[in-house]
Design an enzyme around this catalytic site. Structure first.
Site, short mmCIF file in Angstrom:
data_model
loop_
_atom_site.label_atom_id
_atom_site.label_comp_id
_atom_site.label_asym_id
_atom_site.label_seq_id
_atom_site.Cartn_x
_atom_site.Cartn_y
_atom_site.Cartn_z
N PHE A 143 0.86 -1.19 0.00
CA PHE A 143 0.00 0.00 0.00
C PHE A 143 0.89 1.24 0.00
CE2 PHE A 143 -2.53 3.44 1.69
CZ PHE A 143 -3.73 3.28 1.02
N ASP A 228 9.31 2.70 1.87
CA ASP A 228 8.12 3.42 2.30
C ASP A 228 7.95 3.15 3.80
OD1 ASP A 228 5.58 4.18 3.07
OD2 ASP A 228 4.60 3.52 1.24
N LYS A 257 2.29 9.74 8.66
CA LYS A 257 1.56 9.30 9.85
C LYS A 257 2.15 9.83 11.16
CE LYS A 257 -0.56 5.26 7.70
NZ LYS A 257 -1.99 5.43 7.94
#
Ligand SMILES: Cc1ncc(COP(=O)(O)O)c(C=O)c1O
Length: 403
Positions: A143, A228, A257
């Site tokens: 993702f 990532d 995040k």
């Protein structure tokens, strides 16, 4: 209808139905306040939060470090324009590069934007150094975000035909299959982009020997290696960055995040030799904006001073050991993950109902799919919070209709 503080939950929900664009099935509650490990809804119900705003609330809800940084910077300089340097931008870039071992920082507001930036930098590398190579290899089940390019990079099979045509130039290979990755490399490959623990894809980690092999392939062919770390970074896995578990450095790393602890902030870090953008290639109105930079600096300083990566490791290990004790009582399996990025499987088809029961009982957990629960609490979580959470979880399992 204009809502007031006295508006009831039902009238707020009615208003939401009328005016908020539908993008997700949300439960019929309205969150109003947060503090530490807890959130409260408009009916005054309290929730112990093991979702952490989807692995965002690294310091817990409404942390004082963030409040202080926001109020102090807001009174000094909110926005300067990306056309100028500003003091917090420089200070944050300096701190972030020094703790990550990377050299240069570019800032944005969301994970998808940080990854878009990495994708553009990879293509720039292809143009400048690899005779126009533009293909990027990513992993099945990965993702990377919801912009068109990052959706194309994402390896979710259910997204395969969504919003076609996809952005060209992405190849997906299975996790931990070095031969498959090697076979996908051509003279058109400019980058390999991976999550070290696939967060949204079910909490699956890459193996050490696999990652070592990937680094070797990249070095052999001059391919850019992108990690990532949007979900795994900033202490989440029990180290400040997940790549520290492997002792392997990327050429480019993306963060999001937890870096803003709830304030929209992300970063792309690069080694000096990939400092390739020219004016006009990359930017954005909010890149490096003082308010976000002051928050990032305060959040990272707090994470380091309180050694919250170590707390993530300790509490993660405790949570894993307790879940293991409960495997037969709760019929759970495949307890996995690192630090406080954890998941377990529930009996087929029960995870969504389990999460809904837990919410009614005052506990927020996240069902990644119909048989997987992900736990990503704030990094400030204590042993006592975990014991409380396990108590509610056991109670919820007893109420499952499908078990
Ligand atoms: C590994 C990873 N990359 C990228 C993203 C996208 O981040 P954002 O939703 O902030 O755009 C996410 C979000 O879940 C993620 O987990």
């Amino acid at each position: 209808m204009i809502q007031t503080e006295q508006s009831t939950t039902s009238s707020l929900l009615e208003c939401a139905k009328k005016s908020v664009l539908f993008t997700a099935n949300r439960p019929p509650i309205v969150m109003e306040r947060g503090e530490g490990m807890y959130m409260w809804d408009t009916d005054g119900n309290r929730y112990l939060d093991f979702v952490g705003g989807w692995a965002v609330a690294s310091l817990g809800h409404s942390p004082s470090a963030l409040q202080k940084a926001l109020t102090s910077q807001a009174a000094t300089l909110v926005h300067a324009s990306p056309g100028y340097y500003n003091r917090p931008m420089i200070e944050f870039a300096e701190l972030l590069t020094s703790v990550s071992g990377m050299d240069k920082a570019f800032f944005a507001s969301s994970g998808a934007e940080a990854n878009e930036s990495a994708i553009k930098l990879a293509r720039k590398h292809g143009t400048v150094n690899l005779n126009g190579a533009y293909e990027i290899i990513t992993l099945t089940n990965s993702f990377h975000g919801r912009s068109l390019a990052t959706m194309s990079a994402t390896g979710k099979t259910v997204w395969k035909d969504l919003f076609s045509p996809k952005v060209d130039g992405f190849k997906h290979v299975p996790i931990n299959d070095l031969d498959a990755c090697f076979a996908a490399v051509t003279n058109q490959t400019c980058a390999i982009m991976i999550e070290l623990v696939q967060g949204e894809g079910g909490v699956h980690s890459v193996d050490e020997s696999y990652l070592y092999g990937i680094r070797k392939i990249c070095d052999m062919y001059g391919i850019m290696l992108i990690f990532d770390e949007i979900q795994t970074g900033l202490g989440r896995t029990g180290k400040l960055f997940a790549c520290e578990h492997y002792g392997i450095q990327p050429d480019v790393m993306t963060l999001g995040k937890g870096i803003g602890a709830g304030f929209p902030l992300s970063a792309m870090l690069a080694k000096s030799k990939f400092d390739l953008f020219e004016p006009g290639d990359q930017g954005g109105t909010y890149t490096g904006a003082p308010l976000a930079m002051a928050v990032g600096y305060a959040v990272l300083t707090e994470l380091l001073e309180r050694n919250l990566a170590a707390n993530a490791k300790t509490q993660g290990n405790y949570l894993i050991s307790k879940l293991k004790e409960l495997t037969s009582e709760l019929s759970i399996s495949h307890i996995r993950g690192k630090g406080l990025l954890l998941a377990f499987d529930t009996p087929a088809g029960t995870a969504t109902e389990l999460a809904a029961i837990c919410q009614r009982e005052g506990l927020l957990i996240n069902s990644l799919n119909s048989s997987t629960i992900r736990l990503v609490p704030p990094l400030i979580v204590s042993q006592q919070d975990i014991d409380t959470m396990l108590g509610i979880l056991r109670k919820a399992f007893k109420q499952l209709s499908t078990c």
